[in-house]
Scaffold this motif. Structure first.
Motif, PDB file in Angstrom:
ATOM      1  N   SER A 150       0.825  -1.202   0.000  1.00 48.38           N
ATOM      2  CA  SER A 150       0.000   0.000   0.000  1.00 48.38           C
ATOM      3  C   SER A 150       0.863   1.258   0.000  1.00 48.38           C
ATOM      4  N   PHE A 151       1.881   1.296   0.852  1.00 50.24           N
ATOM      5  CA  PHE A 151       2.769   2.469   0.890  1.00 50.24           C
ATOM      6  C   PHE A 151       3.627   2.551  -0.379  1.00 50.24           C
ATOM      7  N   TYR A 152       3.992   1.414  -0.946  1.00 57.29           N
ATOM      8  CA  TYR A 152       4.761   1.436  -2.198  1.00 57.29           C
ATOM      9  C   TYR A 152       3.927   2.064  -3.318  1.00 57.29           C
ATOM     10  N   ILE A 153       2.664   1.642  -3.465  1.00 55.70           N
ATOM     11  CA  ILE A 153       1.790   2.209  -4.489  1.00 55.70           C
ATOM     12  C   ILE A 153       1.569   3.696  -4.235  1.00 55.70           C
ATOM     13  N   LEU A 154       1.390   4.072  -2.960  1.00 58.20           N
ATOM     14  CA  LEU A 154       1.233   5.487  -2.608  1.00 58.20           C
ATOM     15  C   LEU A 154       2.423   6.299  -3.086  1.00 58.20           C
ATOM     16  N   GLY A 155       3.645   5.820  -2.810  1.00 56.18           N
ATOM     17  CA  GLY A 155       4.847   6.550  -3.227  1.00 56.18           C
ATOM     18  C   GLY A 155       4.950   6.679  -4.734  1.00 56.18           C
ATOM     19  N   VAL A 156       4.669   5.589  -5.459  1.00 57.84           N
ATOM     20  CA  VAL A 156       4.722   5.625  -6.922  1.00 57.84           C
ATOM     21  C   VAL A 156       3.707   6.630  -7.468  1.00 57.84           C
ATOM     22  N   PHE A 157       2.484   6.594  -6.957  1.00 58.25           N
ATOM     23  CA  PHE A 157       1.452   7.506  -7.453  1.00 58.25           C
ATOM     24  C   PHE A 157       1.775   8.962  -7.134  1.00 58.25           C
ATOM     25  N   LEU A 158       2.335   9.228  -5.949  1.00 59.21           N
ATOM     26  CA  LEU A 158       2.688  10.600  -5.602  1.00 59.21           C
ATOM     27  C   LEU A 158       3.734  11.164  -6.558  1.00 59.21           C
ATOM     28  N   VAL A 159       4.791  10.400  -6.798  1.00 64.55           N
ATOM     29  CA  VAL A 159       5.838  10.867  -7.722  1.00 64.55           C
ATOM     30  C   VAL A 159       5.262  11.065  -9.114  1.00 64.55           C
ATOM     31  N   ALA A 160       4.460  10.117  -9.570  1.00 65.49           N
ATOM     32  CA  ALA A 160       3.907  10.193 -10.919  1.00 65.49           C
ATOM     33  C   ALA A 160       2.964  11.373 -11.087  1.00 65.49           C
TER      34      ALA A 160
END
Length: 405
Positions: A295-305
């Motif tokens: 969940s936190f990994y997807i959050l980080g990817v989406f924030l950067v993107a």
């Protein structure tokens, strides 16, 4: 005191109205998720979307566009695809497309914000998918995806026994549709508390938090020619503002118009609009589906993107001297959340479908209990009870105080 009561009534009716606007999308998304879980085998999903090639990612984005929906229901469908064997990147492409490449969202955006933001929404949706693809392919930790897939399968309580199964036989059978009704109820049981709290908080924020708060939050708001630092900071703050004002992609647009009309840059507004997948209720649901690490990994990817996408869109339009100019006015004024329009018709169909599925589930297996009653769940249930009281009393205030409205 009268001002507080008026705001309370407005907050309650706004929460209920925004949920009413999104109801049909919830039902559609959860129904599609249930169909996928029952009728699509893991073997077929692995064959169609099991790798990270252009075909699989393109199919994920196309399926997301076709099934465009609100973020909650898109999360459920994404989990169903991923647990059945779709690759993480195609599954996330589906999620991004189903919440950004949305026809009805474009209609709302052009009404409140203008054509530039419609271009930004659709071009940005494609950019988000491409940047997510790049980031995940370069950063995904080893074994994380398979651990998350096993977690998702455990949450579904499904093992696809007897694969490969005959979906034609299953779709024509009573048992197949009983399974669909069971999955549909399970989808709602997993997220209804987050939905209730999220929409209640959204109405409170929309009614009680003054615009000045957002003007202070976005550094440099009101500057007609913001520098790169101001634009970058506003793009970074966009997800923060969305975190505090979570409504969902459809309900976010009037608040996005308020931000833009108060001087927030195009990049800051687009980052705010794109942030419906990086808010607390979504983070909690992702954690329930895949575990907190994923969940936190997807959050980080989406924030950067999304921050990168907002900046690229801003300076792309600036290159062609096409950045929009803010217009005066209150984007929330005069908004009829309970209009007699297509939403009413779609919601009546959705309610009818839900009644049928709930009836099948009840007669076949009952509803039963779902999920553990740990401390976190008990806290959530308490908050839901408070939210229900807040909404009920707030909506009925004019009955007790006729002069209030």
């Amino acid at each position: 005191m009268d001002t507080f009561l008026q705001n309370w009534h407005t907050a309650a009716t706004t929460s209920l109205g925004l949920f009413w606007m999104a109801l049909w999308a919830f039902v559609l998304g959860y129904f599609i998720s249930s169909l996928i879980q029952v009728f699509v085998s893991r073997a077929r999903m692995r064959k169609s979307m099991g790798d990270t090639g252009a075909r699989s990612v393109g199919l994920g984005a196309l399926f997301g566009f076709i099934s465009s929906s609100c973020s909650f229901s898109a999360l459920a469908t994404t989990r169903a695809l991923f647990s059945k064997g779709a690759g993480l990147i195609p599954a996330l492409a589906f999620l991004l497309a189903s919440t950004n490449l949305v026809i009805e969202l474009g209609i709302v955006i052009v009404v409140f914000l203008g054509w530039q933001f419609v271009v930004g929404e659709y071009a940005g949706g494609v950019l988000l998918i491409l940047l997510m693809w790049l980031l995940v392919s370069r950063t995904l930790p080893q074994n994380l995806a398979e651990q998350a897939r096993e977690h998702a399968r455990a949450q579904e309580d499904s093992s696809d026994e007897g694969e490969p199964h005959d979906w034609r036989r299953l779709i024509a059978s009573r048992e197949g549709w009983l399974q669909v009704s069971n999955k549909y109820v399970m989808e709602w049981q997993m997220v209804w508390k987050d939905v209730a709290i999220g929409f209640t908080v959204a109405g409170i924020i929309a009614s009680f938090v003054p615009r000045r708060f957002f003007e202070i939050l976005f550094v440099g708001a009101g500057n007609p020619e913001p520098g790169f630092t101001d634009v970058l900071l506003q793009a970074l703050v966009g997800p923060v503002a969305a975190f505090f004002t979570f409504i969902g992609s459809m309900g976010n647009i009037p608040l996005a118009a308020v931000l833009f009309n108060n001087g927030v840059s195009f990049a800051g507004v687009m980052a705010f609009i794109f942030s419906d997948l990086v808010v607390l209720p979504v983070l909690r649901i992702q954690a329930r589906y895949y575990g907190w690490k994923m969940s936190f990994y997807i959050l980080g990817v989406f924030l950067v993107a999304l921050v990168a996408t907002a900046l690229l869109l801003h300076y792309g339009l600036a290159l062609f001297d096409a950045l929009p100019a803010a217009a005066a006015g209150d984007a929330l004024a005069g908004r009829d959340l309970f209009a007699v329009d297509y939403t009413l018709a779609l919601n009546l169909l959705a309610i009818g479908l839900s009644v049928i599925l709930l009836g099948w589930k009840w007669r076949a297996r009952g509803f039963g209990a779902h999920g553990s009653k740990n401390l976190g769940e008990r806290v959530l249930l308490s908050l839901v009870a408070l939210a229900a009281c807040w909404l009920a009393i707030g909506a009925l205030l004019p009955v007790a105080i006729p002069d209030l409205v």
